[in-house]
Design an enzyme around this catalytic site. Structure first.
Site, PDB file in Angstrom:
ATOM      1  N   GLY A 208       0.829  -1.204   0.000  1.00 58.64           N
ATOM      2  CA  GLY A 208       0.000   0.000   0.000  1.00 58.64           C
ATOM      3  C   GLY A 208       0.860   1.249   0.000  1.00 58.64           C
ATOM      4  O   GLY A 208       1.829   1.358  -0.761  1.00 58.64           O
ATOM      5  N   ALA A 209       0.538   2.185   0.912  1.00 61.38           N
ATOM      6  CA  ALA A 209       1.263   3.469   0.959  1.00 61.38           C
ATOM      7  C   ALA A 209       2.727   3.294   1.348  1.00 61.38           C
ATOM      8  O   ALA A 209       3.534   4.211   1.166  1.00 61.38           O
ATOM      9  CB  ALA A 209       0.564   4.391   1.941  1.00 61.38           C
ATOM     10  N   GLY A 211       4.786   1.259  -0.046  1.00 56.87           N
ATOM     11  CA  GLY A 211       5.603   0.896  -1.208  1.00 56.87           C
ATOM     12  C   GLY A 211       5.587  -0.603  -1.458  1.00 56.87           C
ATOM     13  O   GLY A 211       4.515  -1.230  -1.419  1.00 56.87           O
ATOM     14  N   GLY A 236      -2.620  -2.791  -6.943  1.00 52.63           N
ATOM     15  CA  GLY A 236      -1.681  -3.922  -6.925  1.00 52.63           C
ATOM     16  C   GLY A 236      -1.524  -4.519  -8.318  1.00 52.63           C
ATOM     17  O   GLY A 236      -0.420  -4.943  -8.700  1.00 52.63           O
ATOM     18  N   ASP A 237      -2.601  -4.542  -9.078  1.00 57.65           N
ATOM     19  CA  ASP A 237      -2.540  -5.082 -10.448  1.00 57.65           C
ATOM     20  C   ASP A 237      -1.636  -4.195 -11.308  1.00 57.65           C
ATOM     21  O   ASP A 237      -0.860  -4.688 -12.126  1.00 57.65           O
ATOM     22  CB  ASP A 237      -3.949  -5.141 -11.063  1.00 57.65           C
ATOM     23  CG  ASP A 237      -4.947  -5.849 -10.156  1.00 57.65           C
ATOM     24  OD1 ASP A 237      -4.523  -6.728  -9.386  1.00 57.65           O
ATOM     25  OD2 ASP A 237      -6.144  -5.507 -10.197  1.00 57.65           O
TER      26      ASP A 237
HETATM   27  O1  TA6 Z   1      -7.815  -6.010  -7.837  1.00 55.89           O
HETATM   28  C1  TA6 Z   1      -9.136  -5.528  -7.964  1.00 55.89           C
HETATM   29  C2  TA6 Z   1      -9.967  -6.499  -8.731  1.00 55.89           C
HETATM   30  O2  TA6 Z   1      -9.247  -6.689  -9.881  1.00 55.89           O
HETATM   31  C3  TA6 Z   1     -11.375  -6.063  -9.049  1.00 55.89           C
HETATM   32  O3  TA6 Z   1     -11.400  -5.606 -10.347  1.00 55.89           O
HETATM   33  C4  TA6 Z   1     -12.240  -7.317  -8.826  1.00 55.89           C
HETATM   34  O4  TA6 Z   1     -12.778  -7.797 -10.000  1.00 55.89           O
HETATM   35  C5  TA6 Z   1     -11.349  -8.257  -8.065  1.00 55.89           C
HETATM   36  O5  TA6 Z   1     -10.043  -7.734  -8.063  1.00 55.89           O
HETATM   37  C6  TA6 Z   1     -11.286  -9.690  -8.418  1.00 55.89           C
HETATM   38  O6  TA6 Z   1     -10.406 -10.343  -7.522  1.00 55.89           O
HETATM   39  P1  TA6 Z   1     -10.568 -11.869  -7.123  1.00 55.89           P
HETATM   40  O7  TA6 Z   1      -9.528 -12.088  -6.083  1.00 55.89           O
HETATM   41  O8  TA6 Z   1     -11.986 -12.022  -6.589  1.00 55.89           O
HETATM   42  O9  TA6 Z   1     -10.347 -12.659  -8.364  1.00 55.89           O
END
Ligand code: TA6
Length: 294
Positions: A208-209, A211, A236-237
């Site tokens: 998170g914040a 780093g 995170g993605d």
């Molecule tokens: O990281 C956020 C996210 O990508 C959302 O878009 C949501 O669809 C979710 O994660 C899905 O994560 P999960 O762990 O349920 O596959």
């Protein structure tokens, strides 16, 4: 070309509320947005923003599956999909209030190995990234075999699937602190180092914040200045995407880590992966400090 494969795609419904979420109270929605969701889609968005060639892959089903494909196309994102002949792609409700998200994620639609095999055949020869939770009923052994056979560039998942990814020898995993704690019993750097020693995977730990850490042959710590968070969902993605993109440019891993946290922070600042711009990531990149972690 990068192929982020969302194992359990979703329609993300993002709702902004007029007041903090309180169980038992009436809430009015001030803004509503739907988008193709799931972690691989966000990874694809951020990779495209950085200038990479990318196709978002996933197994879809039903009306929601059609909607998912249409939403992705409306964003101009390339998609590679296999459609199931039954079930419905899941929905994830993301309630946002002053930058604090509450996520309510459905389980998803079960599917057997054959849909995934067809999809992987169509994506052969590209850089695969496995993203998100597993579809219901998918055996962990099947997930482990997938990693073993396909050798993805990274696996970003959680809980038992994350442990399986490590056991199967994933090149890179990206837990956040909560996910690290789930599988290692602690979110300390030492816990990540123990996993590295035991399984051999590199770990990109998002904090998170604070780093991020990169735990590989060496351990790096990246710090980024605090930003006003508009929407942390998907940060995170974007961190993972920044890392993969930068390494693909031939940058050393500590510089890739700097790009990673810059992309994650820029996404949180700008309102999520759909709003991320390369310019914001580049600006934040200048402010990121990377050092060897002790
Ligand atoms: O990281 C956020 C996210 O990508 C959302 O878009 C949501 O669809 C979710 O994660 C899905 O994560 P999960 O762990 O349920 O596959």
């Amino acid at each position: 070309m990068f192929v982020p494969l969302t194992l359990n795609p979703a329609i993300d419904r993002i709702l902004r509320l007029d007041q903090p979420l309180q169980p038992g109270e009436l809430h009015r929605v001030t803004e509503r947005r739907e988008q193709a969701g799931g972690k691989g889609v966000n990874v694809a968005r951020a990779l495209r923003t950085l200038g990479a060639e990318v196709t978002a892959a996933g197994v879809l089903a039903g009306f929601n599956g059609q909607k998912f494909a249409a939403l992705l196309a409306a964003e101009g994102l390339a998609g590679q999909h296999v459609f199931l002949d039954r079930g419905e792609t899941r929905e994830c409700q993301i309630v946002l209030r002053e930058g604090h998200p509450t996520e309510i994620n459905e389980a998803g639609v079960p599917h057997d190995a054959s849909a995934l095999e067809r999809l992987l055949t169509a994506c052969a020869g590209h850089t695969l990234v496995l993203c998100g939770s597993l579809p219901p009923g998918m055996p962990l052994e099947a997930f482990g075999a997938l990693i073993h056979q396909q050798a993805p560039a990274a696996a970003d998942t959680s809980g038992p699937a994350l442990r399986t990814a490590l056991e199967a020898g994933a090149a890179l995993v990206k837990p956040n602190e909560a996910e690290l704690r789930q599988i290692a019993g602690s979110a300390e750097l030492e816990a990540a180092r123990r996993l590295r020693e035991r399984f051999g995977s590199r770990l990109l730990v998002t904090r998170g914040a604070q780093g991020a850490w990169l735990v590989g042959q060496e351990t790096w710590e990246a710090r980024v200045p605090r930003v006003d968070v508009a929407n942390p969902v998907g940060a995170g993605d974007c961190t993972l995407a920044g890392f993969l993109w930068a390494e693909a440019q031939g940058l050393p891993e500590q510089e890739a880590l700097a790009w990673a946290v810059a992309c994650g922070s820029a996404s949180a600042l700008q309102g999520g992966p759909t709003a991320l711009t390369r310019q914001a990531a580049e600006e934040l990149r200048q402010a990121v400090e990377v050092s060897r972690a002790r």
